[in-house]
Design an enzyme around this catalytic site. Structure first.
Site, PDB file in Angstrom:
ATOM      1  N   GLY A 213       5.289  -8.656 -21.894  1.00 14.66           N
ATOM      2  CA  GLY A 213       5.296  -7.379 -22.627  1.00 14.66           C
ATOM      3  C   GLY A 213       6.437  -6.527 -22.095  1.00 14.66           C
ATOM      4  O   GLY A 213       7.459  -7.051 -21.636  1.00 14.66           O
ATOM      5  N   ARG A 214       6.222  -5.208 -22.132  1.00 13.93           N
ATOM      6  CA  ARG A 214       7.283  -4.297 -21.665  1.00 13.93           C
ATOM      7  C   ARG A 214       7.655  -4.572 -20.216  1.00 13.93           C
ATOM      8  O   ARG A 214       8.828  -4.713 -19.866  1.00 13.93           O
ATOM      9  CB  ARG A 214       6.807  -2.840 -21.794  1.00 13.93           C
ATOM     10  N   ILE A 215       6.633  -4.642 -19.340  1.00 14.21           N
ATOM     11  CA  ILE A 215       6.927  -4.771 -17.903  1.00 14.21           C
ATOM     12  C   ILE A 215       7.438  -6.180 -17.585  1.00 14.21           C
ATOM     13  O   ILE A 215       8.419  -6.346 -16.850  1.00 14.21           O
ATOM     14  CB  ILE A 215       5.690  -4.391 -17.060  1.00 14.21           C
TER      15      ILE A 215
ATOM     16  N   ARG B  81      -3.426  -6.083 -13.003  1.00 13.37           N
ATOM     17  CA  ARG B  81      -4.779  -5.644 -12.689  1.00 13.37           C
ATOM     18  C   ARG B  81      -5.417  -6.691 -11.781  1.00 13.37           C
ATOM     19  O   ARG B  81      -5.260  -7.900 -11.998  1.00 13.37           O
ATOM     20  CB  ARG B  81      -5.625  -5.497 -13.962  1.00 13.37           C
TER      21      ARG B  81
ATOM     22  N   GLU C  51     -10.940  -2.833  -5.907  1.00 10.68           N
ATOM     23  CA  GLU C  51      -9.873  -1.896  -5.613  1.00 10.68           C
ATOM     24  C   GLU C  51     -10.491  -0.544  -5.319  1.00 10.68           C
ATOM     25  O   GLU C  51     -11.249  -0.050  -6.161  1.00 10.68           O
ATOM     26  CB  GLU C  51      -8.939  -1.797  -6.826  1.00 10.68           C
TER      27      GLU C  51
ATOM     28  N   HIS D  36      -1.691  -0.114  -5.131  1.00  8.44           N
ATOM     29  CA  HIS D  36      -1.519   0.182  -6.566  1.00  8.44           C
ATOM     30  C   HIS D  36      -0.480   1.299  -6.763  1.00  8.44           C
ATOM     31  O   HIS D  36      -0.803   2.374  -7.276  1.00  8.44           O
ATOM     32  CB  HIS D  36      -2.868   0.557  -7.200  1.00  8.44           C
TER      33      HIS D  36
HETATM   34  C1  GLV Z   1      -1.173   1.596 -13.827  1.00  8.87           C
HETATM   35  O1  GLV Z   1      -1.681   0.641 -13.333  1.00  8.87           O
HETATM   36  C2  GLV Z   1      -1.192   1.864 -15.214  1.00  8.87           C
HETATM   37  O2  GLV Z   1      -1.900   1.171 -15.969  1.00  8.87           O
HETATM   38  O3  GLV Z   1      -0.505   2.810 -15.633  1.00  8.87           O
END
Ligand code: GLV
Length: 329
Positions: free
Chosen positions: A156-158, A238, A267, A286
């Site tokens: 995706g974007r990331i 995640r 977490e 995170h």
């Molecule tokens: C961070 O984990 C987000 O979903 O922005």
């Protein structure tokens, strides 16, 4: 807004967003370090029209039914802590903050890849503990990132932004995603592979899928067993996408060489968790989107979503656009 709307904000977000909200609404704020307990959220939303929440808040149908919310605005891109279906059924639009944290998170992913490959935390510890005696021909040998094979799970974007960075390191880029992207394949010379093949071939496997039913424990025992014994697993998506127990076993038994995690399950991961104490596992808390620019823009976007929802306008960044199709808003 003729009358100022009541909104509940579950944590101190950057001032840029808070100022926008305070300007137009009566905002009540949970100012503590840890997330508000569920009972507090339930009580606070009872007379609110808007809720601005974080990924650490559990926003389910019970929360939605505790008041008469017109909008839920999440200060994050991922919305797995919010029951989207329940929100859509109730006609509540849910906002989120896509795009503005893409590069910050891709940078952090690369920092984790580099830190794991070159054993940076171990090297820092060595100096801090006064064990740096001399230049060591065999000491702290790591893995090359340059020209290594990168397996991106979720383009995706990331994931795409990570691939873009990988080009600079002349990495061979493999990816897996429910959808093939011919554009990215062409632009970044990325090759589509089945998840199984990607796991078998990659020197670095990095995860960038959202957490949904299909991706929960996507990286399980069987997946980890497929990886190279020299491979590094990176997770900045995640925690629940990786089976924590299986990862622990994989690191203990040497099925993979290292892991670098920005997200964990649970977490936060307690300091006495075995993964935290492992030399070949890096855990950071995170911080993918934790740059001043990204967090400021996230706060502004979350405020924009909240304010739009309060006056019945379509949210500029909506995570459940079906809510508008359903005609309930
Ligand atoms: C961070 O984990 C987000 O979903 O922005």
């Amino acid at each position: 807004m003729n009358q100022r709307s009541q909104v509940y904000v579950t944590r101190l977000i950057p001032e840029a967003g808070l100022a926008m909200i305070r300007d137009r609404c009566d905002a009540r704020l949970w100012e503590h370090e840890l997330p508000p307990p569920k009972e507090v959220i339930l009580e606070q939303v009872s007379d609110c029209e808007g809720l601005l929440c974080l990924l650490s808040d559990d926003v389910d149908g019970e929360v939605m039914d505790a008041g008469d919310l017109r909008v839920i605005s999440q200060f994050a891109v991922g919305v797995d802590n919010i029951d989207l279906e329940a929100a859509t059924q109730r006609g509540i639009p849910v906002g989120h903050t896509p795009g503005v944290l893409t590069d910050a998170t891709a940078d952090l992913t690369f920092a984790l890849i580099m830190a794991a490959a070159r054993r940076i935390p171990e090297a820092v510890d060595k100096v801090r503990s006064d064990e740096w005696r001399t230049w060591e021909p065999r000491g702290l040998l790591g893995a090359d990132v340059w020209r290594a094979t990168l397996g991106i799970v979720g383009l995706g974007r990331i994931g795409t932004a990570v691939a873009r960075r990988a080009r600079g390191f002349q990495m061979e880029i493999l990816y897996n995603d429910p959808e093939r992207s011919m554009e990215v394949e062409e632009e970044l010379d990325a090759t589509y592979r089945s998840l199984e093949a990607l796991l078998e071939l990659a020197d670095f496997v990095t995860i960038h899928t959202p957490l949904v039913d299909e991706t929960r424990h996507l990286i399980d025992r069987a997946a980890l067993r497929r990886m190279k014994p020299t491979a590094v697993l990176v997770n900045a998506a995640r925690g629940e996408i990786v089976d924590t127990e299986a990862l622990l076993e994989a690191l203990e038994k040497g099925w993979i060489a290292r892991a670098a995690l920005d997200v964990t399950d649970p977490e936060p991961l307690p300091a006495d968790h075995p993964l935290v104490g492992m030399e070949h596992c890096i855990v950071v808390p995170h911080i993918g989107s934790a740059t001043t620019t990204a967090r400021t823009r996230m706060a502004e976007m979350a405020a924009e979503n909240l304010l739009a929802g309060l006056v019945g306008q379509t949210l500029p960044y909506c995570a459940n656009p079906q809510v508008y199709e359903a005609g309930t808003r």
